[in-house]
Enzyme design. Structure first.
Site, PDB file in Angstrom:
ATOM      1  CG  HIS A  62      -1.809  -1.133   1.358  1.00  0.00           C
ATOM      2  ND1 HIS A  62      -2.343  -1.555   2.553  1.00  0.00           N
ATOM      3  CD2 HIS A  62      -2.299  -2.002   0.426  1.00  0.00           C
ATOM      4  CE1 HIS A  62      -3.107  -2.604   2.358  1.00  0.00           C
ATOM      5  NE2 HIS A  62      -3.098  -2.894   1.069  1.00  0.00           N
ATOM      6  CE  LYS A  72       2.155   3.837   5.238  1.00  0.00           C
ATOM      7  NZ  LYS A  72       1.773   2.863   4.214  1.00  0.00           N
ATOM      8  CE1 TYR A 132       0.059   0.191  10.589  1.00  0.00           C
ATOM      9  CE2 TYR A 132       0.452   2.130   9.260  1.00  0.00           C
ATOM     10  CZ  TYR A 132      -0.318   1.039   9.584  1.00  0.00           C
ATOM     11  OH  TYR A 132      -1.484   0.783   8.906  1.00  0.00           O
ATOM     12  CG  ASP A 170      -4.520  -5.638   0.395  1.00  0.00           C
ATOM     13  OD1 ASP A 170      -3.968  -5.897   1.482  1.00  0.00           O
ATOM     14  OD2 ASP A 170      -4.937  -4.492   0.088  1.00  0.00           O
TER      15      ASP A 170
END
Ligand SMILES: Cc1cn([C@H]2C[C@H](O)[C@@H](COP(=O)(O)OP(=O)(O)O[C@H]3O[C@H](C)C(=O)[C@H](O)[C@H]3O)O2)c(=O)[nH]c1=O
Length: 181
Positions: A62, A72, A132, A170
Protein backbone atom coordinates in the site's frame (compact mmCIF):
# COMPACT_ATOMS: atom_id res chain seq x y z
CA UNK A 1 18.93 3.94 19.33
CA UNK A 2 21.06 3.05 16.31
CA UNK A 3 20.17 3.39 12.64
CA UNK A 4 21.38 1.51 9.60
CA UNK A 5 20.54 2.84 6.14
CA UNK A 6 19.36 0.09 3.82
CA UNK A 7 20.32 -0.24 0.15
CA UNK A 8 17.33 2.03 -0.51
CA UNK A 9 18.37 5.61 0.25
CA UNK A 10 16.52 7.19 3.21
CA UNK A 11 15.02 3.83 4.26
CA UNK A 12 16.48 2.95 7.68
CA UNK A 13 16.44 0.04 10.13
CA UNK A 14 16.35 1.45 13.67
CA UNK A 15 17.31 -0.49 16.78
CA UNK A 16 16.37 0.97 20.17
CA UNK A 17 18.51 0.61 23.29
CA UNK A 18 16.75 -1.84 25.61
CA UNK A 19 17.12 -1.42 29.38
CA UNK A 20 16.52 -4.75 31.12
CA UNK A 21 16.39 -5.47 34.81
CA UNK A 22 14.76 -7.88 37.24
CA UNK A 23 11.34 -6.29 36.53
CA UNK A 24 11.46 -6.65 32.76
CA UNK A 25 12.50 -4.08 30.13
CA UNK A 26 12.19 -0.42 29.13
CA UNK A 27 13.03 1.35 25.88
CA UNK A 28 12.20 4.59 24.14
CA UNK A 29 10.14 3.46 21.15
CA UNK A 30 10.36 6.91 19.58
CA UNK A 31 12.45 10.04 20.26
CA UNK A 32 12.06 12.91 17.81
CA UNK A 33 15.51 14.35 18.34
CA UNK A 34 17.26 10.99 17.99
CA UNK A 35 15.10 10.05 14.99
CA UNK A 36 15.89 13.31 13.21
CA UNK A 37 19.63 13.06 13.73
CA UNK A 38 19.83 9.33 12.90
CA UNK A 39 17.77 9.49 9.72
CA UNK A 40 18.69 13.03 8.67
CA UNK A 41 15.00 13.78 8.16
CA UNK A 42 12.61 15.71 10.33
CA UNK A 43 9.50 13.66 9.64
CA UNK A 44 6.78 14.78 12.03
CA UNK A 45 4.37 11.92 12.71
CA UNK A 46 0.70 12.81 13.04
CA UNK A 47 -1.07 9.47 13.18
CA UNK A 48 -0.43 6.17 14.96
CA UNK A 49 -1.97 2.94 13.68
CA UNK A 50 -2.21 -0.56 15.10
CA UNK A 51 -3.36 -3.81 13.51
CA UNK A 52 -3.74 -7.36 14.80
CA UNK A 53 -3.33 -10.26 12.39
CA UNK A 54 -3.05 -14.04 12.46
CA UNK A 55 -0.37 -16.18 10.79
CA UNK A 56 -0.22 -15.84 7.02
CA UNK A 57 -2.08 -12.53 6.86
CA UNK A 58 -0.45 -10.31 4.24
CA UNK A 59 -1.37 -6.61 4.26
CA UNK A 60 -0.14 -4.57 1.31
CA UNK A 61 1.47 -3.41 -0.81
CA UNK A 62 0.00 0.00 0.00
CA UNK A 63 0.81 3.67 -0.42
CA UNK A 64 -0.99 7.00 -0.59
CA UNK A 65 -0.47 9.21 -3.64
CA UNK A 66 0.49 12.84 -4.15
CA UNK A 67 0.25 15.30 -1.28
CA UNK A 68 -1.21 12.58 0.90
CA UNK A 69 1.87 10.33 0.61
CA UNK A 70 2.94 8.90 3.96
CA UNK A 71 6.27 8.11 5.51
CA UNK A 72 5.94 5.35 8.13
CA UNK A 73 7.88 4.16 11.13
CA UNK A 74 6.78 0.58 11.71
CA UNK A 75 7.38 -1.96 14.46
CA UNK A 76 6.02 -5.16 15.97
CA UNK A 77 4.76 -5.20 19.53
CA UNK A 78 3.85 -8.91 19.60
CA UNK A 79 4.87 -11.67 17.21
CA UNK A 80 7.07 -11.77 14.11
CA UNK A 81 6.50 -10.30 10.65
CA UNK A 82 8.40 -9.93 7.41
CA UNK A 83 8.13 -6.26 6.58
CA UNK A 84 8.64 -5.08 3.00
CA UNK A 85 9.26 -1.60 1.62
CA UNK A 86 9.35 -1.00 -2.15
CA UNK A 87 10.98 2.07 -3.69
CA UNK A 88 8.46 3.69 -6.04
CA UNK A 89 10.01 7.17 -6.07
CA UNK A 90 10.01 8.66 -9.56
CA UNK A 91 13.56 8.74 -10.91
CA UNK A 92 15.05 6.79 -8.02
CA UNK A 93 18.10 4.69 -9.02
CA UNK A 94 16.61 1.90 -6.90
CA UNK A 95 13.08 2.21 -8.35
CA UNK A 96 11.14 -1.07 -7.95
CA UNK A 97 13.76 -2.54 -5.62
CA UNK A 98 12.66 -3.64 -2.15
CA UNK A 99 14.01 -4.36 1.29
CA UNK A 100 12.58 -7.07 3.53
CA UNK A 101 13.25 -7.01 7.28
CA UNK A 102 12.06 -9.34 10.04
CA UNK A 103 10.50 -7.19 12.75
CA UNK A 104 9.79 -9.08 15.97
CA UNK A 105 8.76 -8.59 19.57
CA UNK A 106 12.26 -9.83 20.42
CA UNK A 107 14.53 -7.82 18.13
CA UNK A 108 12.33 -4.70 18.55
CA UNK A 109 13.65 -3.45 15.24
CA UNK A 110 11.81 -0.66 13.45
CA UNK A 111 11.79 0.25 9.76
CA UNK A 112 11.51 3.84 8.56
CA UNK A 113 9.78 3.89 5.18
CA UNK A 114 9.98 7.27 3.42
CA UNK A 115 7.22 8.83 1.32
CA UNK A 116 7.15 7.40 -2.19
CA UNK A 117 7.41 3.78 -1.02
CA UNK A 118 4.87 0.98 -1.02
CA UNK A 119 4.62 -0.97 2.23
CA UNK A 120 3.39 -4.39 3.22
CA UNK A 121 4.01 -7.18 5.68
CA UNK A 122 3.22 -10.84 6.21
CA UNK A 123 2.73 -12.42 9.64
CA UNK A 124 5.15 -15.26 10.38
CA UNK A 125 4.08 -15.99 13.98
CA UNK A 126 0.71 -17.32 15.18
CA UNK A 127 -0.44 -13.74 15.74
CA UNK A 128 1.11 -10.28 15.47
CA UNK A 129 0.34 -6.81 16.75
CA UNK A 130 1.75 -4.26 14.29
CA UNK A 131 2.14 -0.63 15.30
CA UNK A 132 3.24 2.28 13.14
CA UNK A 133 3.50 6.04 12.92
CA UNK A 134 2.53 8.02 9.80
CA UNK A 135 3.70 11.52 8.90
CA UNK A 136 0.50 12.25 6.99
CA UNK A 137 -3.16 11.55 7.68
CA UNK A 138 -5.13 8.69 6.16
CA UNK A 139 -6.83 9.77 2.96
CA UNK A 140 -9.04 7.07 1.47
CA UNK A 141 -9.30 8.78 -1.93
CA UNK A 142 -5.52 8.74 -2.38
CA UNK A 143 -4.99 5.07 -1.47
CA UNK A 144 -2.99 3.09 -4.01
CA UNK A 145 -1.24 -0.25 -4.11
CA UNK A 146 0.59 -3.00 -5.97
CA UNK A 147 -0.41 -6.66 -5.93
CA UNK A 148 1.75 -8.54 -3.41
CA UNK A 149 2.94 -11.14 -5.95
CA UNK A 150 3.84 -8.67 -8.68
CA UNK A 151 6.02 -10.44 -11.29
CA UNK A 152 8.42 -7.48 -11.59
CA UNK A 153 9.02 -7.07 -7.85
CA UNK A 154 9.35 -10.86 -7.22
CA UNK A 155 9.08 -10.43 -3.45
CA UNK A 156 9.97 -13.52 -1.41
CA UNK A 157 7.30 -13.48 1.34
CA UNK A 158 8.82 -16.63 2.90
CA UNK A 159 5.43 -18.40 3.23
CA UNK A 160 3.74 -20.67 0.69
CA UNK A 161 1.20 -18.82 -1.48
CA UNK A 162 -1.47 -21.28 -0.30
CA UNK A 163 -0.98 -20.20 3.31
CA UNK A 164 -1.43 -16.48 2.67
CA UNK A 165 -4.53 -14.61 3.86
CA UNK A 166 -5.11 -11.52 1.71
CA UNK A 167 -8.10 -9.14 1.69
CA UNK A 168 -10.34 -8.93 -1.38
CA UNK A 169 -9.22 -5.33 -1.72
CA UNK A 170 -5.54 -6.31 -1.81
CA UNK A 171 -6.18 -9.21 -4.20
CA UNK A 172 -7.62 -6.65 -6.64
CA UNK A 173 -4.55 -4.37 -6.56
CA UNK A 174 -2.81 -3.75 -9.91
CA UNK A 175 0.63 -4.84 -10.99
CA UNK A 176 3.46 -2.32 -10.88
CA UNK A 177 3.16 -1.93 -14.65
CA UNK A 178 -0.55 -1.08 -14.44
CA UNK A 179 -0.43 1.02 -11.27
CA UNK A 180 -0.99 4.76 -11.37
CA UNK A 181 1.93 5.96 -9.26
C1 LIG B 1 -4.94 2.57 6.82
C2 LIG B 1 -6.20 3.05 7.48
C3 LIG B 1 -7.39 2.36 7.37
N1 LIG B 1 -8.51 2.82 7.99
C4 LIG B 1 -9.73 2.03 7.89
C5 LIG B 1 -10.18 1.73 6.47
C6 LIG B 1 -10.79 0.36 6.56
O1 LIG B 1 -12.17 0.48 6.87
C7 LIG B 1 -10.08 -0.30 7.74
C8 LIG B 1 -9.04 -1.31 7.33
O2 LIG B 1 -8.20 -0.68 6.40
P1 LIG B 1 -7.24 -1.54 5.48
O3 LIG B 1 -7.91 -2.81 5.07
O4 LIG B 1 -6.71 -0.62 4.40
O5 LIG B 1 -6.07 -1.88 6.52
P2 LIG B 1 -4.65 -2.52 6.13
O6 LIG B 1 -4.80 -3.54 5.06
O7 LIG B 1 -4.01 -2.89 7.40
O8 LIG B 1 -3.88 -1.29 5.49
C9 LIG B 1 -2.64 -0.83 5.99
O9 LIG B 1 -1.70 -1.82 5.69
C10 LIG B 1 -0.46 -1.45 5.14
C11 LIG B 1 0.57 -2.44 5.63
C12 LIG B 1 -0.02 -0.07 5.31
O10 LIG B 1 1.17 0.25 5.33
C13 LIG B 1 -1.05 0.99 5.35
O11 LIG B 1 -0.82 1.85 6.44
C14 LIG B 1 -2.44 0.53 5.39
O12 LIG B 1 -2.87 0.53 4.05
O13 LIG B 1 -9.46 0.77 8.47
C15 LIG B 1 -8.51 3.99 8.72
O14 LIG B 1 -9.55 4.41 9.29
N2 LIG B 1 -7.35 4.71 8.82
C16 LIG B 1 -6.19 4.28 8.23
O15 LIG B 1 -5.14 4.96 8.37
Amino acid sequence: MTALETKLQDCFILEPKIFEDHRGYFFESFNQNQFNSLTNTNARFVQDNESFSTKGVLRGLHYQTGEHAQAKLVRVIQGRVLDVAVDLRAGSPTFSQYVAVELTETNKKQLFIPRGFAHGFVVLSDTAIFSYKCDNFYNKESEGGIIYNDPTLCIDWQLAESSLIVSEKDLALPTLEAAKL
